[in-house]
Motif scaffolding. Sequence first.
Motif, mmCIF file in Angstrom:
data_model
loop_
_atom_site.group_PDB
_atom_site.id
_atom_site.type_symbol
_atom_site.label_atom_id
_atom_site.label_comp_id
_atom_site.label_asym_id
_atom_site.label_seq_id
_atom_site.Cartn_x
_atom_site.Cartn_y
_atom_site.Cartn_z
ATOM 1 N N PHE A 80 0.834 -1.213 0.000
ATOM 2 C CA PHE A 80 0.000 0.000 0.000
ATOM 3 C C PHE A 80 0.868 1.262 0.000
ATOM 4 O O PHE A 80 0.662 2.170 -0.810
ATOM 5 N N PHE A 81 1.877 1.298 0.873
ATOM 6 C CA PHE A 81 2.755 2.473 0.894
ATOM 7 C C PHE A 81 3.590 2.554 -0.379
ATOM 8 O O PHE A 81 3.897 3.652 -0.853
ATOM 9 N N GLY A 82 3.936 1.392 -0.931
ATOM 10 C CA GLY A 82 4.671 1.382 -2.188
ATOM 11 C C GLY A 82 3.876 2.048 -3.303
ATOM 12 O O GLY A 82 4.409 2.843 -4.076
ATOM 13 N N VAL A 83 2.587 1.736 -3.353
ATOM 14 C CA VAL A 83 1.730 2.337 -4.377
ATOM 15 C C VAL A 83 1.610 3.846 -4.153
ATOM 16 O O VAL A 83 1.700 4.640 -5.098
ATOM 17 N N LEU A 84 1.468 4.243 -2.888
ATOM 18 C CA LEU A 84 1.424 5.687 -2.574
ATOM 19 C C LEU A 84 2.695 6.377 -3.056
ATOM 20 O O LEU A 84 2.644 7.443 -3.668
ATOM 21 N N SER A 85 3.841 5.755 -2.786
ATOM 22 C CA SER A 85 5.132 6.310 -3.208
ATOM 23 C C SER A 85 5.188 6.479 -4.707
ATOM 24 O O SER A 85 5.608 7.510 -5.223
ATOM 25 N N PHE A 86 4.783 5.423 -5.391
ATOM 26 C CA PHE A 86 4.819 5.413 -6.849
ATOM 27 C C PHE A 86 3.992 6.569 -7.387
ATOM 28 O O PHE A 86 4.431 7.323 -8.255
ATOM 29 N N TRP A 87 2.793 6.736 -6.812
ATOM 30 C CA TRP A 87 1.911 7.787 -7.290
ATOM 31 C C TRP A 87 2.466 9.164 -6.965
ATOM 32 O O TRP A 87 2.424 10.085 -7.793
ATOM 33 N N ALA A 88 3.018 9.314 -5.755
ATOM 34 C CA ALA A 88 3.570 10.613 -5.368
ATOM 35 C C ALA A 88 4.743 10.978 -6.262
ATOM 36 O O ALA A 88 4.864 12.117 -6.728
ATOM 37 N N LEU A 89 5.593 9.995 -6.540
ATOM 38 C CA LEU A 89 6.759 10.244 -7.396
ATOM 39 C C LEU A 89 6.305 10.642 -8.797
ATOM 40 O O LEU A 89 6.886 11.521 -9.440
ATOM 41 N N ARG A 90 5.251 9.996 -9.239
ATOM 42 C CA ARG A 90 4.671 10.288 -10.541
ATOM 43 C C ARG A 90 4.241 11.751 -10.616
ATOM 44 O O ARG A 90 4.520 12.458 -11.584
ATOM 45 N N GLU A 91 3.566 12.200 -9.561
ATOM 46 C CA GLU A 91 3.133 13.596 -9.539
ATOM 47 C C GLU A 91 4.334 14.527 -9.481
ATOM 48 O O GLU A 91 4.374 15.557 -10.150
ATOM 49 N N PHE A 92 5.328 14.128 -8.673
ATOM 50 C CA PHE A 92 6.508 14.988 -8.511
ATOM 51 C C PHE A 92 7.251 15.156 -9.834
ATOM 52 O O PHE A 92 7.581 16.265 -10.240
ATOM 53 N N ILE A 93 7.503 14.046 -10.526
ATOM 54 C CA ILE A 93 8.273 14.124 -11.776
ATOM 55 C C ILE A 93 7.449 14.797 -12.888
ATOM 56 O O ILE A 93 7.996 15.511 -13.722
ATOM 57 N N THR A 94 6.129 14.580 -12.877
ATOM 58 C CA THR A 94 5.304 15.248 -13.883
ATOM 59 C C THR A 94 5.437 16.763 -13.763
ATOM 60 O O THR A 94 5.515 17.478 -14.756
ATOM 61 N N MET A 95 5.512 17.230 -12.513
ATOM 62 C CA MET A 95 5.603 18.667 -12.281
ATOM 63 C C MET A 95 6.999 19.205 -12.588
ATOM 64 O O MET A 95 7.166 20.378 -12.907
ATOM 65 N N THR A 96 7.996 18.345 -12.496
ATOM 66 C CA THR A 96 9.386 18.781 -12.642
ATOM 67 C C THR A 96 9.839 18.604 -14.071
ATOM 68 O O THR A 96 9.794 17.488 -14.580
ATOM 69 N N PRO A 97 10.276 19.662 -14.720
ATOM 70 C CA PRO A 97 10.723 19.458 -16.102
ATOM 71 C C PRO A 97 12.014 18.653 -16.161
ATOM 72 O O PRO A 97 12.994 18.984 -15.494
ATOM 73 N N THR A 98 11.987 17.578 -16.906
ATOM 74 C CA THR A 98 13.211 16.837 -17.164
ATOM 75 C C THR A 98 13.431 16.880 -18.661
ATOM 76 O O THR A 98 12.559 17.313 -19.403
ATOM 77 N N ARG A 99 14.584 16.424 -19.084
ATOM 78 C CA ARG A 99 14.841 16.451 -20.524
ATOM 79 C C ARG A 99 14.707 15.061 -21.108
ATOM 80 O O ARG A 99 14.651 14.065 -20.393
ATOM 81 N N ARG A 100 14.677 15.047 -22.434
ATOM 82 C CA ARG A 100 14.521 13.808 -23.176
ATOM 83 C C ARG A 100 15.547 12.769 -22.743
ATOM 84 O O ARG A 100 15.245 11.586 -22.613
ATOM 85 N N ALA A 101 16.764 13.227 -22.441
ATOM 86 C CA ALA A 101 17.844 12.300 -22.105
ATOM 87 C C ALA A 101 17.648 11.641 -20.737
ATOM 88 O O ALA A 101 18.325 10.669 -20.418
ATOM 89 N N ASP A 102 16.746 12.156 -19.931
ATOM 90 C CA ASP A 102 16.544 11.575 -18.603
ATOM 91 C C ASP A 102 15.598 10.380 -18.625
ATOM 92 O O ASP A 102 15.346 9.780 -17.581
ATOM 93 N N HIS A 103 15.087 10.066 -19.814
ATOM 94 C CA HIS A 103 14.031 9.050 -19.897
ATOM 95 C C HIS A 103 14.434 7.706 -19.286
ATOM 96 O O HIS A 103 13.742 7.153 -18.448
ATOM 97 N N ARG A 104 15.599 7.214 -19.674
ATOM 98 C CA ARG A 104 16.034 5.900 -19.178
ATOM 99 C C ARG A 104 16.277 5.934 -17.671
ATOM 100 O O ARG A 104 15.952 4.985 -16.966
ATOM 101 N N THR A 105 16.852 7.044 -17.201
ATOM 102 C CA THR A 105 17.075 7.184 -15.758
ATOM 103 C C THR A 105 15.753 7.091 -15.012
ATOM 104 O O THR A 105 15.647 6.394 -13.998
ATOM 105 N N LEU A 106 14.749 7.785 -15.532
ATOM 106 C CA LEU A 106 13.438 7.778 -14.888
ATOM 107 C C LEU A 106 12.843 6.381 -14.897
ATOM 108 O O LEU A 106 12.202 5.960 -13.937
#
Lengths: 356, 201
Positions: A80-106
């Motif tokens: 349950f906490f893992g899913v919460l983390s996953f979702w929170a991280l998803r929101e965090f990265i969506t808000m944060t601009p990353t570049r095309r080259a960061d795709h594999r890292t993400l």
Amino acid sequence: MLDSFFDFESLDWATIILILIVFVVLGALFTAGQILRRQPESNFDKAIIRTFNRRVGAWLTICVMLVVALCLSKVVTVVFFGVLSFWALREFITMTPTRRADHRTLFWVFFVFTPMQYVLVGLDWYNFYTILIPVYVSLFIPARIAFTGDHKRFLERSAKIQFGVLICVYALSHAPALLYLDLVKYNQSTGVWEPWSGKPTGLLFFFIVMVQVSDTLHFVWDRLFGRYVIAAAINPTKTWEGLIGTVCSTAVVGMLIQLLLPDVTPFTWYGAGFMAVLISVMASSGSMTMSAIKRDRGIKDYGTLVTGHAGVLDRIDSVCFAAPIFFHVTRFCLAEPTVVRDPDGIVAQFLNFLLT
Amino acid sequence: MKQITVPFLANLAKILSGATVRWVDCEPDICQRVYFANHTSHLDALVLWASLPKQLRNLTRPVAAADYWQAGPVRRYMASVFNALLIDRTKIKVHNSPIDMMIREIRDKYSLIVFPEGGRNPTGELRDFKSGLYYLGKKRPDLELVPVYFDNLNRVMPKGEFLPVPLLSSISIGSPIWLEAGEGKNEFLTRARQAVLNLKQ
């Protein structure tokens, strides 16, 4: 079969009563909010009522899911906490601009490191999950980005991803890790450390409830007594009066819970008060920090980022900040091997001094 | 087999892309439509298809490039699973016009998903539209031309990547436009492009 799946053993009476109290209070708040919303000519600001209702609704959902998970088993709670983390991280990265080259890292971060952290928590591999993200992942991220050859805003991009993983995954994973602690309790009549007879489920629930109480009280104190704003540019509603009032009142609530239900945590009543102060300070710092990030990105809520999404990160930012501190202080004082194994050691003597 | 793989793939794409669908001044309808959208990722058509109501899915066919989607068994399979209408970009001639083929194929039953930019755009900016949309509107004035804007899908799965990153994205579906009487080609294409951009906000 049913016994192995349902883990009713994980609940003791103290925990059950605490859960019931929480549901009664949340239910009352929820009903009150709904009545206020229906009032055609209320004296309250509509926006405040809406915020209030959203918060109560979110907390009610989180509490119901958490209780269901706790009843099922430790593993379900970790997931349950893992899913919460996953979702929170998803929101965090969506808000944060990353570049095309960061795709594999993400991709690594989302599908390898996040699950791995929670698997390690579930395996109770303390020595590994405490360093997985601060050591291995935080070095992996910049290196992986460097290998793509895109050096533009390099430090900024690595830092953003590192911060996201640290807060959304690493910090939050300490909440379910509480379930795996073997704790001791100081017996005041005999003066020795004994294994704690209560259930860690109660400790986790106590922690979540204190964060929740702190969040709610902050809201109330700010509205009723707030005068001196801490940092208007970051959060115009958070005031010094609110912060001090919250910390003190959360401490009182923590002590009351511990006095009423002595089996819910292994703390003494003043220990519970101290822990409540700690939780409250960290929870407030958490929401201030996340506000700062949101202001920098020019958005108000993670929930409004993409229309229709719930904004998980808005609700759990305070949990994220409080969890690792609460976990480590508890572990250091009440599960730290030096205390248990070496009753004459300096730590044990200091705690003895504090507790007796 | 298709009954299982198609919903599975579509829902997987929807979960991974965290897509929310906004119908802006437009409702799902079984009338014949041409959804035209910005093209930034392979997931575009898949996610739009997945977010349509069930009864519309079987009636909606993505238009795709034959040279790309017939290369390799996986791509060929994907194209067939989604009943894609494959257009040969290399052999466009007057007597073999893709527009005529589309109109032949959709009869009075199917709707289409088209990407008038003519290919995926790695920068995420909207390029000028190719003229196909204009001819579609001219030859079949009864088709509703519905603008669609995909936001953030290029970050979920950019061009050249085969593994998605589960960020959040959104799809906005706007109100239909039609080719006005006497409207010129460039005029119409600019207006259509603007209709997609208006959904960006």
